[in-house]
Enzyme design. Sequence first.
Site, PDB file in Angstrom:
ATOM      1  N   SER A 118       0.841  -1.203   0.000  1.00 46.35           N
ATOM      2  CA  SER A 118       0.000   0.000   0.000  1.00 46.35           C
ATOM      3  C   SER A 118       0.876   1.253   0.000  1.00 46.35           C
ATOM      4  CB  SER A 118      -0.889  -0.004   1.247  1.00 46.35           C
ATOM      5  OG  SER A 118      -1.472   1.274   1.425  1.00 46.35           O
ATOM      6  N   TYR A 145      -2.558   5.374  -5.386  1.00 47.77           N
ATOM      7  CA  TYR A 145      -3.762   6.179  -5.587  1.00 47.77           C
ATOM      8  C   TYR A 145      -3.422   7.243  -6.609  1.00 47.77           C
ATOM      9  CZ  TYR A 145      -5.963   4.141  -1.458  1.00 47.77           C
ATOM     10  OH  TYR A 145      -6.535   3.281  -0.577  1.00 47.77           O
ATOM     11  N   THR A 171      -5.497   1.956  -7.682  1.00 50.60           N
ATOM     12  CA  THR A 171      -6.797   1.828  -7.007  1.00 50.60           C
ATOM     13  C   THR A 171      -7.778   2.808  -7.631  1.00 50.60           C
ATOM     14  OG1 THR A 171      -5.699   1.121  -5.008  1.00 50.60           O
ATOM     15  CG2 THR A 171      -7.949   1.935  -4.761  1.00 50.60           C
ATOM     16  N   LYS A 243      -7.286  -1.750 -10.031  1.00 51.53           N
ATOM     17  CA  LYS A 243      -7.859  -2.405  -8.839  1.00 51.53           C
ATOM     18  C   LYS A 243      -9.203  -1.761  -8.525  1.00 51.53           C
ATOM     19  CE  LYS A 243      -6.743  -3.422  -3.993  1.00 51.53           C
ATOM     20  NZ  LYS A 243      -7.596  -2.576  -3.150  1.00 51.53           N
ATOM     21  N   HIS A 267     -12.886  -3.192  -2.723  1.00 50.78           N
ATOM     22  CA  HIS A 267     -12.125  -2.599  -1.618  1.00 50.78           C
ATOM     23  C   HIS A 267     -12.573  -3.210  -0.282  1.00 50.78           C
ATOM     24  CE1 HIS A 267      -9.471   1.119  -1.301  1.00 50.78           C
ATOM     25  NE2 HIS A 267      -9.602   0.798  -0.028  1.00 50.78           N
TER      26      HIS A 267
HETATM   27  C1  LIG Z   1      -7.586  -1.821   6.903  1.00 50.22           C
HETATM   28  C2  LIG Z   1      -7.589  -1.865   5.398  1.00 50.22           C
HETATM   29  C3  LIG Z   1      -6.768  -1.000   4.706  1.00 50.22           C
HETATM   30  C4  LIG Z   1      -6.766  -1.005   3.316  1.00 50.22           C
HETATM   31  N1  LIG Z   1      -5.928  -0.160   2.649  1.00 50.22           N
HETATM   32  C5  LIG Z   1      -5.922  -0.163   1.303  1.00 50.22           C
HETATM   33  C6  LIG Z   1      -5.031   0.674   0.606  1.00 50.22           C
HETATM   34  O1  LIG Z   1      -4.240   1.398   1.192  1.00 50.22           O
HETATM   35  N2  LIG Z   1      -5.093   0.658  -0.754  1.00 50.22           N
HETATM   36  C7  LIG Z   1      -5.964  -0.161  -1.439  1.00 50.22           C
HETATM   37  O2  LIG Z   1      -6.006  -0.141  -2.676  1.00 50.22           O
HETATM   38  N3  LIG Z   1      -6.787  -0.994  -0.792  1.00 50.22           N
HETATM   39  C8  LIG Z   1      -6.778  -1.023   0.561  1.00 50.22           C
HETATM   40  N4  LIG Z   1      -7.601  -1.891   1.214  1.00 50.22           N
HETATM   41  C9  LIG Z   1      -8.409  -2.851   0.444  1.00 50.22           C
HETATM   42  C10 LIG Z   1      -7.618  -4.157   0.193  1.00 50.22           C
HETATM   43  O3  LIG Z   1      -6.580  -3.948  -0.726  1.00 50.22           O
HETATM   44  C11 LIG Z   1      -8.511  -5.264  -0.373  1.00 50.22           C
HETATM   45  O4  LIG Z   1      -9.111  -4.848  -1.573  1.00 50.22           O
HETATM   46  C12 LIG Z   1      -9.581  -5.761   0.567  1.00 50.22           C
HETATM   47  O5  LIG Z   1      -9.128  -5.751   1.914  1.00 50.22           O
HETATM   48  C13 LIG Z   1      -9.992  -7.182   0.177  1.00 50.22           C
HETATM   49  O6  LIG Z   1     -11.041  -7.647   0.945  1.00 50.22           O
HETATM   50  P1  LIG Z   1     -10.867  -8.609   2.225  1.00 50.22           P
HETATM   51  O7  LIG Z   1     -10.296  -7.760   3.309  1.00 50.22           O
HETATM   52  O8  LIG Z   1     -12.276  -9.023   2.498  1.00 50.22           O
HETATM   53  O9  LIG Z   1      -9.966  -9.759   1.852  1.00 50.22           O
HETATM   54  C14 LIG Z   1      -7.612  -1.907   2.612  1.00 50.22           C
HETATM   55  C15 LIG Z   1      -8.415  -2.791   3.325  1.00 50.22           C
HETATM   56  C16 LIG Z   1      -8.412  -2.793   4.705  1.00 50.22           C
HETATM   57  C17 LIG Z   1      -9.293  -3.771   5.432  1.00 50.22           C
HETATM   58  O1  LIG Z   2      -9.165   2.572   4.553  1.00 50.49           O
HETATM   59  C1  LIG Z   2      -9.003   2.128   3.414  1.00 50.49           C
HETATM   60  O2  LIG Z   2      -9.822   1.373   2.854  1.00 50.49           O
HETATM   61  C2  LIG Z   2      -7.866   2.511   2.664  1.00 50.49           C
HETATM   62  O3  LIG Z   2      -7.832   2.273   1.490  1.00 50.49           O
HETATM   63  C3  LIG Z   2      -6.732   3.156   3.315  1.00 50.49           C
HETATM   64  C4  LIG Z   2      -6.196   4.300   2.741  1.00 50.49           C
HETATM   65  C5  LIG Z   2      -5.163   4.931   3.366  1.00 50.49           C
HETATM   66  C6  LIG Z   2      -4.648   4.428   4.550  1.00 50.49           C
HETATM   67  C7  LIG Z   2      -5.155   3.277   5.107  1.00 50.49           C
HETATM   68  C8  LIG Z   2      -6.210   2.638   4.490  1.00 50.49           C
END
Ligand SMILES: Cc1cc2nc3c(=O)[nH]c(=O)nc-3n(C[C@H](O)[C@H](O)[C@H](O)COP(=O)(O)O)c2cc1C
Ligand SMILES: O=C(O)C(=O)c1ccccc1
Length: 379
Positions: A118, A145, A171, A243, A267
């Site tokens: 990330s 992003y 994303t 994504k 997401h």
């Molecule tokens: C706490 C958290 C932070 C996340 N941060 C990002 C992120 O920084 N960038 C992003 O593209 N997706 C982010 N995601 C989405 C994940 O990449 C992913 O698409 C998603 O968690 C998949 O679903 P699952 O948690 O049910 O396996 C985040 C998800 C969670 C739960």
């Molecule tokens: O919260 C989220 O889903 C996410 O994409 C994210 C974005 C920046 C920092 C931490 C999580």
Amino acid sequence: MAGNPVPIPGPKPKILCIDDLRDEASAKLPVGIRDFFNSGSADQITIHENSTAYRKYRIRPRVLVDVSKADTSTMCLGRRVAFPLGISPAGLQGMAHPDGEIATARACARRGINMGISSFANYSVKEIRDAGLSIGPINHAMQLYTMKDRDLELKIIRKAEAEGCIAIFLTADSPVLGVRYNEWRNDFRTPKGLNFPIIEWDTEDIQNRTHDDGFQAFNDDGHNWARDIPWLRSVTKMEIWIKGVLTAEDTLRAIEMGCDGILVSNHGGRQLDGIPATIDALPECVEAAAGRIRIHVDGGIRSGSDMFKALALGAEHVWVGRPALWGLAYDGEKGVDLMLDTFYNEFKRCMQLAGCNSIKDITKACLGVVRSDGPLARL
Ligand SMILES: Cc1cc2nc3c(=O)[nH]c(=O)nc-3n(C[C@H](O)[C@H](O)[C@H](O)COP(=O)(O)O)c2cc1C
Ligand SMILES: O=C(O)C(=O)c1ccccc1
């Protein structure tokens, strides 16, 4: 505990499945962090369906097949991986465990799989890459992003290239953040002491901001296909994956724009609530693509049989987000090892019990769907 029809009294059983890991990890986390990790947006419809939608499918097993040499390996981001699972890019892993993304990278390399990084990781791309490579081969995708600050976006791309990342995961589902009652209710703010070396923010920059404010400060809600994809293509030779695709229309757009792959994703149900479970959106994307672009999926995958079903419906490979956070919160690197071993063992057993000897044996013919008023329907 998942899998038990009635609660069993007495000492806690060992962690046997991902739902057990979720429960044990969640019990260890402060409420604001637990809710930030575990919740979806608004009415929680999409996050709920992400995992429950798998239940309507049944596996059509072929029996009396010699599966003594079943091979779970496949290709992902330019290398052979031990099985078709990767860790989705999730930010703020340092909030689950101080070792954060370092521990995740080491566990992925140990298990022979790849990982997304990330832009909001708490360690640098170099630290994460070096940690993984100190254990064994691993390839990474750099999550991006679309940023207001183009120079910063380019700087991240150059860091990813310099460290040998294979792909950009752009994303596309987050011009703004979703409606997240949990964050607002808990007044969720980034804990003190965590750094964000990839976006070059330190705690001072971010600690008094809500997640929503912090996100809006750098993310560009003016992003679009015509501006962002040709620009990315012109500045890097890394693979470009989109994504957050959920429709046939956007699958075709990604093909037209010359992208290398799509990650069918919502997401983890954290953005727009009421959009479909990814396993329900996957078939229209697969059909539209007709083999012209690579297709992976994430969201709600919690078992080896979920992985198997996603592959049978046409995904080449799957990714999981929260299970890594739960592994980290439960026991750092060892917790992520436990999570990955659980998926691996369940997936291999599922393949063997279904009579599949290789990933290419997992096809539509392996699934049926339960309808309320009749026998199992073939797909
Ligand atoms: C706490 C958290 C932070 C996340 N941060 C990002 C992120 O920084 N960038 C992003 O593209 N997706 C982010 N995601 C989405 C994940 O990449 C992913 O698409 C998603 O968690 C998949 O679903 P699952 O948690 O049910 O396996 C985040 C998800 C969670 C739960
Ligand atoms: O919260 C989220 O889903 C996410 O994409 C994210 C974005 C920046 C920092 C931490 C999580």
